[in-house]
Design a protein around this motif. Structure first.
Motif, PDB file in Angstrom:
ATOM      1  N   GLU A 216       0.827  -1.204   0.000  1.00 50.74           N
ATOM      2  CA  GLU A 216       0.000   0.000   0.000  1.00 50.74           C
ATOM      3  C   GLU A 216       0.859   1.250   0.000  1.00 50.74           C
ATOM      4  N   ASP A 219       2.015   1.487  -3.716  1.00 48.81           N
ATOM      5  CA  ASP A 219       0.996   1.657  -4.762  1.00 48.81           C
ATOM      6  C   ASP A 219      -0.220   2.463  -4.325  1.00 48.81           C
ATOM      7  N   ARG A 221      -3.613   2.876  -1.570  1.00 45.97           N
ATOM      8  CA  ARG A 221      -4.674   1.925  -1.197  1.00 45.97           C
ATOM      9  C   ARG A 221      -6.015   2.418  -1.713  1.00 45.97           C
ATOM     10  N   GLU A 222      -6.763   1.473  -2.246  1.00 44.87           N
ATOM     11  CA  GLU A 222      -8.044   1.808  -2.842  1.00 44.87           C
ATOM     12  C   GLU A 222      -9.076   2.190  -1.790  1.00 44.87           C
ATOM     13  N   GLN A 223      -8.952   1.599  -0.614  1.00 44.72           N
ATOM     14  CA  GLN A 223      -9.949   1.821   0.425  1.00 44.72           C
ATOM     15  C   GLN A 223      -9.282   1.789   1.793  1.00 44.72           C
TER      16      GLN A 223
END
Length: 305
Positions: A216, A219, A221-223
């Protein structure tokens, strides 16, 4: 020669001063409430408190006391009598509360029900107190809990549920006025009270962001998600109430000293307890019990004790 006017100042003793704070935000609530006060054990005479710029609710009059008594604050402790407070929110932001406290009071009203709490009860009610409150801290305010229809404020998390107690055979009954805690790690970060129909909204500030994993951090974190535990404390207070009646604040808080009821993950098989739940940033967490064939109930069922 003209003399300048010298205005006199008159200090009036204030026999009633009440402070109310939102459990969700800990902010003082000083508007849009109706606060009716009556001598304990009587229906009349009653009077309303009015808001002042400090955020307190006050009255310069106190039915049941002569004016000369009210002008002698040094005698108030010895003269104090019990009064019943009924706090309602016509705007629908907060649940009603009912409690008794002695008046007249020289400072903001201190609810006698704060005293005598054990460590367990205080830890489960942690959101009511300041973060740095010690074990002997006594608030000079009363708590207001979010109503189920309350709109979420910016930066606030919400956990919602429709609560009902379920018997083994499938019969259900009301879980009104149950107390619900939301915990993270060893701390209780949210506390809510169900309304008379068992609908609850626990509102609280989002906790600190969880630590990022290596992936994370590289890259993103999406959520953002926290694993929170939910506990429900219910003494079935509605059983002793008539329609429209609100339980005393002390009875609501005493539920936190007991054993939580099992919130059921599913009604099937051994009816396992609800596991830790995923609280996502920016999304309300809705708690429900699973039914047969993968269906999801609109209710969070509690195992009957």
């Amino acid at each position: 020669m003209r003399l300048a006017l010298s205005p006199d100042s008159v200090v009036l003793p204030l026999p009633v001063g009440l402070s109310l704070r939102s459990v969700a935000t800990r902010k003082r609530v000083g508007d849009e409430l109706t606060i009716n006060v009556t001598r304990a054990g009587r229906k009349q005479p009653s009077f309303l408190l009015k808001p002042v710029p400090s955020g307190h609710w006050v009255s310069h009059q106190l039915p049941g006391f002569e004016r000369d008594v009210l002008h002698r604050p040094a005698d108030w402790v010895a003269q104090a009598r019990g009064y019943r407070f009924e706090v309602d929110d016509p705007a629908g932001r907060y649940l009603p509360i009912r409690f008794e406290a002695p008046l007249p009071a020289r400072k903001a009203v201190v609810w006698p029900g704060w005293r005598g709490w054990g460590a367990t009860q205080r830890s489960r009610a942690a959101p009511v107190f300041p973060a740095d409150a010690g074990a002997s801290y006594i608030p000079d305010y009363l708590p207001l809990f979010s109503a189920p229809g309350a709109r979420p404020e910016n930066g606030m998390a919400q956990v919602r549920a429709q609560l009902a107690i379920r018997e083994t055979g499938g019969a259900t009954r009301n879980a009104g006025w149950a107390a619900v805690t939301v915990g993270l790690g060893t701390r209780v970060i949210g506390l809510g009270i169900a309304d008379a129909e068992g609908r609850v909204c626990v509102s609280f500030p989002y906790p600190a962001l969880p630590q990022q994993s290596t992936a994370e951090a590289a890259d993103g974190r999406e959520q953002i998600v926290w694993d929170v535990r939910v506990r429900v404390y219910c003494s079935e207070l509605t059983a002793a109430l008539s329609d429209g009646e609100v339980p005393e604040l002390g009875r609501i808080f005493r539920q936190l000293a007991g054993t939580p009821l099992r919130a059921m993950a599913t009604i099937m098989g051994s009816q396992p307890a609800l596991p830790d739940q995923k609280l996502s940033l920016g999304q309300p967490l809705i708690l429900r019990t699973a039914l047969a064939a993968g269906a999801i109930s609109s209710t969070l069922f509690l195992k009957s004790p």
